[in-house]
Design a protein around this motif. Structure first.
Motif, PDB file in Angstrom:
ATOM      1  N   THR A 190       0.720  -1.226  -0.073  1.00 25.86           N
ATOM      2  CA  THR A 190      -0.085  -0.115  -0.132  1.00 25.86           C
ATOM      3  C   THR A 190       0.878   1.087  -0.058  1.00 25.86           C
ATOM      4  N   ASP A 217      -6.903  -7.047  -0.107  1.00 25.42           N
ATOM      5  CA  ASP A 217      -8.115  -6.787  -0.849  1.00 25.42           C
ATOM      6  C   ASP A 217      -8.152  -5.489  -1.651  1.00 25.42           C
ATOM      7  N   SER A 218      -7.466  -5.538  -2.669  1.00 29.15           N
ATOM      8  CA  SER A 218      -7.117  -4.198  -3.617  1.00 29.15           C
ATOM      9  C   SER A 218      -6.716  -4.972  -4.696  1.00 29.15           C
ATOM     10  N   SER A 219      -6.638  -4.127  -5.795  1.00 28.59           N
ATOM     11  CA  SER A 219      -6.228  -4.418  -7.082  1.00 28.59           C
ATOM     12  C   SER A 219      -4.716  -5.005  -7.131  1.00 28.59           C
ATOM     13  N   PHE A 256      -4.805  -8.288  -5.078  1.00 28.62           N
ATOM     14  CA  PHE A 256      -5.432  -9.375  -6.176  1.00 28.62           C
ATOM     15  C   PHE A 256      -4.369  -9.842  -7.145  1.00 28.62           C
ATOM     16  N   TYR A 287      -0.278  -0.604  -8.944  1.00 26.26           N
ATOM     17  CA  TYR A 287      -1.362  -0.356  -8.069  1.00 26.26           C
ATOM     18  C   TYR A 287      -2.862  -0.665  -8.722  1.00 26.26           C
ATOM     19  N   VAL A 288      -2.881  -0.413  -9.890  1.00 24.94           N
ATOM     20  CA  VAL A 288      -4.187  -0.622 -10.460  1.00 24.94           C
ATOM     21  C   VAL A 288      -4.702  -2.017 -10.937  1.00 24.94           C
TER      22      VAL A 288
END
Lengths: 359, 359, 359
Positions: free
Chosen positions: A26, A40-42, A45, A279-280
């Protein structure tokens, strides 16, 4: 197709606990609350989807199993797998942020069986000067920078974090610099946030004639995102233009269309969407496509901006490759053109801008 | 389906060298560096993909072959093919920028076998007044504008280039205008950048009651992109609203969602994504879709903003048609609705706003 | 999967004429011009596509037929069908805007066979205080708010409409509040736009420790969209952070990527793209995907922001479900993960943030 990762940091040398790993995927610098998992984020995952198999786990392995397997293999093996698997032929390693915890350029080269060069952070060089006399700040900075830049391939500024990109673009006068240095030194030195000193180190960087990397767009909450819009650099870019020094706007999200405009308008301006692609995650092709709408293809570079877990060095390359393929497919490029453009963006443009030699 | 191109310039009357052609497919006003080809861009790829066949070349013809074939056919034939092939029934031609190099409205009509009307650039009319007395500036401007506007269908302002859209929206007083005109005249006239004079010519335009086109969003680096966000016009739009004069926000990228909001909020505000569609090439459907998210369908117009090579007049229309079809397909519109909306945006809205008559 | 609609208003209790219905599916507060139909928009098309069948009409029924059928069924039946069909288990109803025309929380619960709780608008509570002495403003506001908040689950501020999000984030002093209250009271009270009073009611809201909803992004032209960018709240968010009070950025379009960044950076910040999904209709999956690029999945909530026609309560839920499915498919999530994330965003995150109990 081997890549040049033109802006990256070292991989962490040590093993990570679950909490440490979660904190490392993060950009928030806050403690992760108990009710949240950064998996639990792009990005989380993407780690589960693409990195788990590299550690012999199935796609979308459970986060606990993932972190445990990581520790079981140990940091050296994890780094070897991810760095070696990234397909990066050359890393340009920015060493100015918590470098002591990370593999240095030589360590990166060894772990990845690749070349590695250094990019020097301008503010960090200044922060090593605490203790000089105010009047010596400017000459000592010039000396120290010349020394560091002697073997570096580029420079980097984090003025976005220290002030915002809405700084006065003019080079400060010698008197202003000495006065500001006096204030800074009297306060004990430390983190460089004085706008005059920030402008001074940036212009000293321009004087060195090395390509200048500028962090723009999102990052940790040390910055104000709306003050990291690369368009705020327009006046500065116009002042740098006559020197011919290449400027590289890093990351740029969510202002990557704006960055592409600057690269379109100004011959010396280049950019990447490095950090953003990691990040995306699954949306990497959307973001890359937006970045390429207006960008001259000779002005787009690849970077991962990875810092810490070597998953980021690996994923950056993997997501970029997949995104390039997806864009070429969506835009119905002929295969030859797709390969040519991918080579430009993946390594050719970086080789030209940084004058990288093969040996 | 014949289009109304509600904001366009003339096509170049002469042949182009490779270097001239390359310079004409970028918004940068800087010399193109030796290491760059503007063919390596979304627009350049679109030229190779879609324009090459119009010149009897295969898709993705080599840039050298393309430019050579262009010269072989000659400017008149090139213009005939591209202007005739665009399927544009009516061009609203803005004549205020280097018009002497371009086909004038009558020339455009002839080459395209279409109708052509004029849109007058407000700043250019003022720049023809150098030499008047300061006190005569305002009345002479009014006279000259009335004369020019007598046969025009609309007016255009480039205040985005001359100042930014963050201008004081209030109409300046007569005294302010005379004082500013005095300064401008004493400096020898020329390029109009004084904010008071800019505001004066804009309000004189509003007084004429003709639809007012405003350049917003990206263009050449004469503007500051972040000062070309159409939202900066909000106060001005609210001041114009009671007059009922239609305002047309041109191009708007990358702030086209913002422009759509303004068209959604204010009855007299319309917009297009003209210039952007040409420049983003294969991504045209993405940009058009974003523009249509919030826009009332009665408020969106078609333009190419083409200036120079007739490829731009052709591509604008082709990319718009393809993008409209792609959006209708992606959004699963029934065929009848898709045709109806395309007709509104392609010509009906322009006919209504500019009160275009058939004869 | 039952949803929690964490920011919604009541459904209209009465029947609507064609003109009234048209006015209720636009955010513009201007009269709809004769030459425009608000059915010709993304939201209008979504109503025709998805709501017509709920009223026993074919998809894309004619607008006239649609409004007639609506009146034929009557408001109560229309509300029953749309509210019941939305699949919303719990509505958090913001009651502060023209609440007298709408179903109140109990009415919403009855019509939808669901639970309904209240969210209190901070500015409305202040506007009920006209007539107090200036020195009593602050204590009386505290009392009144405590009373209202006693049964509410959250608070909401519309400072975006009343001033812009670029307000001074500091809590105003007692003396400043009394002075500002004096001015406001002397002017007869009414619409609260004084920045000191706005800051006061926001901080009073924070003191109550209830989750704080903040309108950001597009809405009616009472706001200036560029002053509704949630990034302008960064300083305020940092001041709230130590209190632990959750902040919920509502809607956010077209700044939803910026909102996602704030949710990424700050533990107490959450957001939705509520209003936007209804208004962008068929583009809902594009907007949701952009919102999810950077967002921690534990920070995204569902809302419709519906106000007025119950179509909006229904469509919000339908478009959100469809968009979630489309994103999960496009990003190739495993089915189990897709269901888990949808549950978090659809209801679980709201249950946690608002501490909703089942009984």
């Amino acid at each position: 197709m081997p890549l040049v990762d033109h802006h990256v940091h070292g991989a962490l040398r040590r093993d990570l606990t679950r909490a440490e790993f979660e904190s490392s995927i993060t950009e928030s610098d806050r403690p992760v609350p108990a009710w949240i998992s950064t998996f639990d984020s792009s990005l989380g995952f993407a780690v589960r989807r693409w990195c788990a198999p590299v550690l012999d786990l199935p796609p979308y392995a459970d986060p606990s199993a993932y972190v445990e397997r990581r520790r079981e293999l140990g940091a050296a093996e994890v780094n070897r797998r991810f760095l070696g698997g990234a397909g990066v032929a050359r890393f340009l390693v920015e060493t100015g942020f918590r470098g002591e915890e990370l593999l240095d350029p030589a360590g990166m080269a060894a772990a990845a069986r690749a070349k590695a060069d250094e990019v020097v952070r301008l503010e960090t060089v200044a922060e090593e000067l605490a203790g000089v006399a105010a009047a010596d700040f400017a000459p000592r900075y010039a000396e120290r920078l010349a020394e560091r830049a002697g073997t570096a391939v580029g420079l980097k500024t984090v003025v976005a974090y220290r002030h915002g990109l809405d700084f006065d673009p003019a080079r400060p006068s010698a008197r202003e610099v000495t006065a500001a240095a006096g204030d800074w030194l009297r306060a004990g030195g430390g983190r460089l946030t004085d706008p005059v000193l920030l402008r001074h180190v940036i212009w000293a960087g321009v004087d060195s004639r090395l390509p200048l990397q500028v962090h723009t767009g999102f990052g940790d909450p040390d910055l104000r995102l709306h003050r990291a819009d690369p368009l705020l650099l327009t006046g500065f870019l116009e002042q740098v233009e006559p020197t011919g020094v290449p400027v590289l706007l890093l990351h740029c999200y969510p202002y990557h269309r704006q960055a592409a405009y600057l690269a379109h308008a100004y011959p010396h301006v280049h950019f990447d969407v490095g950090l953003a692609l990691n990040y995306v995650g699954a949306a990497a092709s959307t973001v890359l496509a937006e970045a390429l709408e207006l960008a001259p293809y000779a002005k787009v570079l690849y970077s991962s901006d990875a810092w810490g877990p070597a998953e980021l060095h690996y994923l950056g390359a993997l997501l970029w490759r997949r995104a390039m393929s997806a864009v070429a497919r969506a835009w119905a490029w002929p295969a030859g053109e797709a390969a040519r453009v991918a080579e430009m963006m993946g390594s050719g443009n970086a080789r030209r801008v940084y004058r990288l030699r093969e040996s």
